[in-house]
Design a protein around this motif. Structure first.
Motif, PDB file in Angstrom:
ATOM      1  N   ARG A  83       0.823  -1.203   0.000  1.00 40.99           N
ATOM      2  CA  ARG A  83       0.000   0.000   0.000  1.00 40.99           C
ATOM      3  C   ARG A  83       0.860   1.257   0.000  1.00 40.99           C
ATOM      4  N   GLY A  84       2.081   1.126   0.498  1.00 38.59           N
ATOM      5  CA  GLY A  84       2.954   2.291   0.519  1.00 38.59           C
ATOM      6  C   GLY A  84       4.282   1.930   1.165  1.00 38.59           C
TER       7      GLY A  84
ATOM      8  N   PHE B 174       7.491   3.821   3.280  1.00 38.35           N
ATOM      9  CA  PHE B 174       7.681   5.023   4.082  1.00 38.35           C
ATOM     10  C   PHE B 174       9.116   5.110   4.574  1.00 38.35           C
TER      11      PHE B 174
ATOM     12  N   GLN C 209       3.723  -0.716   4.233  1.00 39.03           N
ATOM     13  CA  GLN C 209       2.373  -0.938   4.722  1.00 39.03           C
ATOM     14  C   GLN C 209       1.733  -1.958   3.810  1.00 39.03           C
TER      15      GLN C 209
ATOM     16  N   GLN D 228      -4.594  -3.200   8.027  1.00 38.75           N
ATOM     17  CA  GLN D 228      -3.268  -2.809   7.565  1.00 38.75           C
ATOM     18  C   GLN D 228      -2.352  -2.618   8.753  1.00 38.75           C
ATOM     19  N   ASN D 229      -1.106  -2.923   8.575  1.00 38.58           N
ATOM     20  CA  ASN D 229      -0.118  -2.549   9.577  1.00 38.58           C
ATOM     21  C   ASN D 229       1.193  -2.265   8.872  1.00 38.58           C
ATOM     22  N   PHE D 230       2.159  -1.814   9.624  1.00 37.69           N
ATOM     23  CA  PHE D 230       3.442  -1.403   9.081  1.00 37.69           C
ATOM     24  C   PHE D 230       4.508  -2.416   9.480  1.00 37.69           C
TER      25      PHE D 230
ATOM     26  N   PHE E  29       8.590  -2.698   9.664  1.00 37.41           N
ATOM     27  CA  PHE E  29       9.772  -1.844   9.652  1.00 37.41           C
ATOM     28  C   PHE E  29      11.048  -2.640   9.415  1.00 37.41           C
TER      29      PHE E  29
END
Lengths: 112, 114
Positions: free
Chosen positions: A31-32, A34, A91, A98-100, A102
Motif C-alpha cells: 500500500r505504501g 515510508f 504498509q 493494515q499494519n506497518f 519496519f
C-alpha cells in the motif's frame, strides 16, 4: 511473510560526501513505502511516502526513490545535523486491515 | 497542536508488577499501534487497532494487553508474564483507508525493570 531489510547497518560520511541508503522489501499487496528519521531517545519522524515504482520524493538534501523491490534514500551533501537512524517501512494488506513492517534501520553519522 | 502523547517518558517496573503505558492522539486517526524497539533492532509490532473496541495481536503480543474504548486512547499494559520488558515503547496512529497513509509516532516510553 512481509519483510524489510536495510543496508548498510551503519554509515559514516564526511560533511558534503553524498551517499545512498538501501531498503529492500518483499510484501504482498503493497500500500505504501515510508521513510522515517529517528534521533536517539525520540520517536520516528515521518519523511516520505512512496506508492509506486518510479516515484520520487525530495525534501532538502534527501531524495527517496522506489522500484518494485527496493527503495533508496539519497543524501546529497550531508551536514552533521543529518546524523540519525533512518527507518524504512512498508504498509501491507492483511486479513485484519493494515499494519506497518519496519526494517532495522541505517545509523548515519555525518562528521564535520 | 495535533499529535500523539505518550506518558510517562520513563517508567520503572519491579519484578511481578503490571504497568500501563498511556497513548493519546488528537489527530482523529482510526488506527493505532504499539511497537517495541530494542537496541540494534527494528520496531516490532505488539498490537494494533483499526477501530474502537477492536484490536489485533502483532508479532510479539505475549505478555502484553491493550484496550481501545475510545478513538483517542490506546493504553498498553505490560504484564508480569512479559519476562523481558526492558525496552523503548512507541505508540503510533494513522488514517485507515485503501491507500497507504503514513503513521505518526509519539515520543516513546522507556521501560526499565528494577
Amino acid at each position: 511473510e512481509d519483510q524489510v531489510t536495510q543496508s548498510p547497518e551503519a554509515l559514516r560520511l564526511q560533511e558534503g560526501e553524498s551517499s545512498s541508503l538501501n531498503c529492500s522489501y518483499t510484501v504482498s499487496g503493497l500500500r505504501g513505502l515510508f521513510w522515517y528519521r529517528q534521533d536517539p531517545g525520540k520517536g520516528p519522524e515521518f519523511l516520505f511516502t512512496l506508492y509506486s515504482a518510479g516515484e520520487e520524493k525530495e525534501k532538502e538534501r534527501l531524495k527517496a526513490t522506489l522500484t518494485k523491490k527496493e527503495s533508496f534514500l539519497h543524501i546529497t551533501a550531508p551536514k552533521p545535523e543529518d546524523s540519525a537512524t533512518y527507518l524504512c517501512a512498508v504498509q501491507a494488506r492483511s486479513e485484519y486491515g493494515q499494519n506497518f513492517v519496519f526494517g532495522p534501520g541505517t545509523r548515519l553519522s555525518v562528521l564535520p | 497542536d495535533g499529535g500523539i502523547t505518550q506518558s510517562p517518558k520513563y517508567l520503572f517496573r519491579k519484578e511481578g508488577q503490571n504497568v500501563t503505558l498511556s497513548c493519546e492522539q488528537n489527530l482523529n486517526h482510526d488506527a493505532m499501534y504499539w511497537y517495541r524497539q530494542d537496541p540494534g533492532q527494528g520496531l516490532r509490532l505488539i498490537y494494533y487497532s483499526q477501530i474502537v473496541n477492536d484490536f489485533q495481536k502483532g508479532d510479539i503480543a505475549e505478555g502484553y494487553s491493550v484496550s481501545r474504548e475510545k478513538k483517542e486512547s490506546f493504553p498498553l499494559t505490560v504484564t508480569s508474564a512479559q519476562k523481558n520488558p526492558t525496552a523503548f515503547y512507541l505508540c503510533a496512529s494513522s488514517y485507515s483507508g485503501s491507500a497507504g497513509t503514513e503513521a505518526f509516532f509519539g515520543q516513546g516510553t522507556r521501560l526499565t525493570v528494577v
